[in-house]
Design a protein around this motif. Sequence first.
Motif, PDB file in Angstrom:
ATOM      1  N   UNK A 611       1.192  -0.978  -0.295  1.00 29.33           N
ATOM      2  CA  UNK A 611      -0.308   0.249  -0.098  1.00 29.33           C
ATOM      3  C   UNK A 611       1.050   1.652   0.520  1.00 29.33           C
ATOM      4  N   UNK A 612       0.477   2.494  -0.600  1.00 30.93           N
ATOM      5  CA  UNK A 612       1.664   3.421  -0.909  1.00 30.93           C
ATOM      6  C   UNK A 612       0.581   4.448  -1.282  1.00 30.93           C
ATOM      7  N   UNK A 613       1.308   5.725   0.418  1.00 34.51           N
ATOM      8  CA  UNK A 613       0.430   6.678   0.141  1.00 34.51           C
ATOM      9  C   UNK A 613       1.481   8.058  -0.508  1.00 34.51           C
ATOM     10  N   UNK A 622      -2.708  20.290  -1.765  1.00 35.17           N
ATOM     11  CA  UNK A 622      -2.157  19.385  -2.590  1.00 35.17           C
ATOM     12  C   UNK A 622      -3.306  18.332  -1.708  1.00 35.17           C
ATOM     13  N   UNK A 623      -3.660  16.937  -1.518  1.00 32.40           N
ATOM     14  CA  UNK A 623      -4.223  16.533  -1.183  1.00 32.40           C
ATOM     15  C   UNK A 623      -2.763  14.867  -0.809  1.00 32.40           C
ATOM     16  N   UNK A 624      -3.239  14.096   0.270  1.00 31.89           N
ATOM     17  CA  UNK A 624      -2.902  13.270   0.222  1.00 31.89           C
ATOM     18  C   UNK A 624      -4.057  11.614  -0.275  1.00 31.89           C
ATOM     19  N   UNK A 625      -3.256  10.938  -0.754  1.00 32.05           N
ATOM     20  CA  UNK A 625      -4.028   9.398  -1.868  1.00 32.05           C
ATOM     21  C   UNK A 625      -3.448   8.488  -1.628  1.00 32.05           C
ATOM     22  N   UNK A 626      -4.027   7.496  -1.454  1.00 33.28           N
ATOM     23  CA  UNK A 626      -3.976   6.137  -0.879  1.00 33.28           C
ATOM     24  C   UNK A 626      -4.290   4.956  -1.841  1.00 33.28           C
ATOM     25  N   UNK A 627      -3.371   3.857  -2.148  1.00 33.87           N
ATOM     26  CA  UNK A 627      -3.029   3.323  -3.154  1.00 33.87           C
ATOM     27  C   UNK A 627      -3.066   1.483  -2.840  1.00 33.87           C
ATOM     28  N   UNK A 628      -3.333   0.884  -3.308  1.00 37.10           N
ATOM     29  CA  UNK A 628      -3.377  -0.572  -2.782  1.00 37.10           C
ATOM     30  C   UNK A 628      -3.424  -1.424  -3.769  1.00 37.10           C
TER      31      UNK A 628
END
Length: 631
Positions: A611-613, A622-628
Amino acid sequence: MALEQPASGFTAVPTTIPSGESTATLTVHASASAAAGDTTLTVRATSGSEFQTAPLKLTVARAGELIVRWSSPAPGAPDTYTNGALQLEATLEGGTADAVEFRRDTEVLARMTAPPYSYTWNTQSEPEGEYPLTVRAIRGGTTFTSLERTVVVDRTPPVVAARSPASSDSQASARDSLDATFSEPVRASSIAQDNVEVLAHGNTRLDATVSLSSDGTRLTITPTSPLPAPSTVLVKLGTTTHPILDLAGNVLHSASEWVFTVPVWLPVGSALSAHAGATPSENAVVKMDSDDRPIVAWSEFDGASKNIHVARWDGDIWQHLGGGLSGLAGLGTDAENPDLHIDALGRVVIAWDEATGVESSRRVFLKRWTSSNWEDLPVLPRVDGFEIDARMPKLATAQNGALLLYAAGSGSRLRGLTLARGALEWTFANTSLPGDHFNPAQPALAVHGESVFVSYNTYLDTLERRGVAVLRNHQTLLGSGIVPAMPNHAANTSAIVTDHAGNPLVAWHTTDNETQDSELYFSQWTGTDWRTPAPVTATSSSNASPSLVIGSDHQTMLAWSGIVNSERVIRVARLQDDTWELLSPPLNANATPSTPSLKPSLALDAMNRPTVAWQEGSGVGADIYVYRFNH
């Protein structure tokens, strides 16, 4: 198994279904006091605290009376569905009749005076709907009527009313089952492995099991392996020779198939931001909590103060853990550089640094989540009566369960501290750097057994350049001076993990002093020396901000920020036979240009899936994104 509160005159001796079997016979007796006519009894089957009930319809006749029974549709069956001709048949017990009639409500469909009592009802001209049917036998002036049967006339083909994933879905999970919900029940006998197809890229059939819900309206397709990613998947329901049918025999509508896309990465919820509007969210760090759910910390400026925020994924949405965190009271706070850690008891611990307001001094603060609020951890000890100036904190747990903290201090200081389990005070780890290591910065931590490793970048006076060094157990320098690096390059942010043998692996980025371009390098301690550092990739430029993890399967993965086709994106790769193999095309959340993706943080779940943020700009914030990883 027994009767449940039977009507007067009905009895049955309870019976037990033998172990290993699924059926038994329950014999029902009707005495002379049982009321004549139709009645419904309830049969109850019990196993421990669980039970099920089923209705049992009976017709009680007196001696000399006729009993009229359905032969077709079969007795005891639920409602009968038809889209055309339906065979109706009946039998008589207890004597003969002058006439037998098949009746639809009060209308006589057919009348016959001798057996066989059979009639083919052509429903083609009937409107669709439900019809109550009975059979009536007439003897003299007396009539005897069968139980009522409901026939449903249905000529409308079933359709797929809902699909999961939805048709044209571009974010389908590789591991979820596939579901089709029909507009009406379908026959279980028309569903089979050979008439439900799952095709990757339109022509590669994937193995899957199929099951139909008890009410016949939901088909679940479970691939035996994760769907390939990336791929376009086509699902076909029914074939020309083996169509899927509804209860009346109508063929499933031809537009039942659907297509969806399985990407390499799936977003975990929407973008993370604590405040509405164009507020800059930065410095994301992601970890997996004790329930294997991602938890993210970041810093965010709301226009007056910069605070630390933490959110946990609950499976559906991001749940914020409390409000913004700051170690100092009042407006104008400047908290940043958070680090997250899950301690030996599975609790979430957060550390960050914050400007004190005195020149450029910063302090480190720590808190722990208690399931409902944040509690302060002990403050760091003073040195000569002064608060420690420290920044860029990093957390880890020692083998004995103690909490470890490293932070860079002013001058030539690298602070290591330990908080024992249950202790109320931090103790210094007696960190000792070589005398020619100046201005250490940006520490990173890794623990293996009794060994604690800290990497940091430092200026090596004898070589007149900045490089990366690694200490073991706070004092022992690995190798001579620094990890070898390219001449005329200055080392920056590093990341460190240990392999199954306890040897550290380090990734860092360097900046060319002449061109100012940056590149990633990687090296591994062999037990006696550092392997010659090798560049990580040539597929992106200006590479920076490495994040390094290693799984229980000994697979090493690395994330970083780099430029591809003039756009700064996130790249993720795994180490295969000394070569970094990219997991996917460039990763970013926004397709529009000038939305740079920066500072990735990588974590692995219990199945070693990454999982990467990261933070990604929008031009005004700017926003924070999280993907798996979708595998």
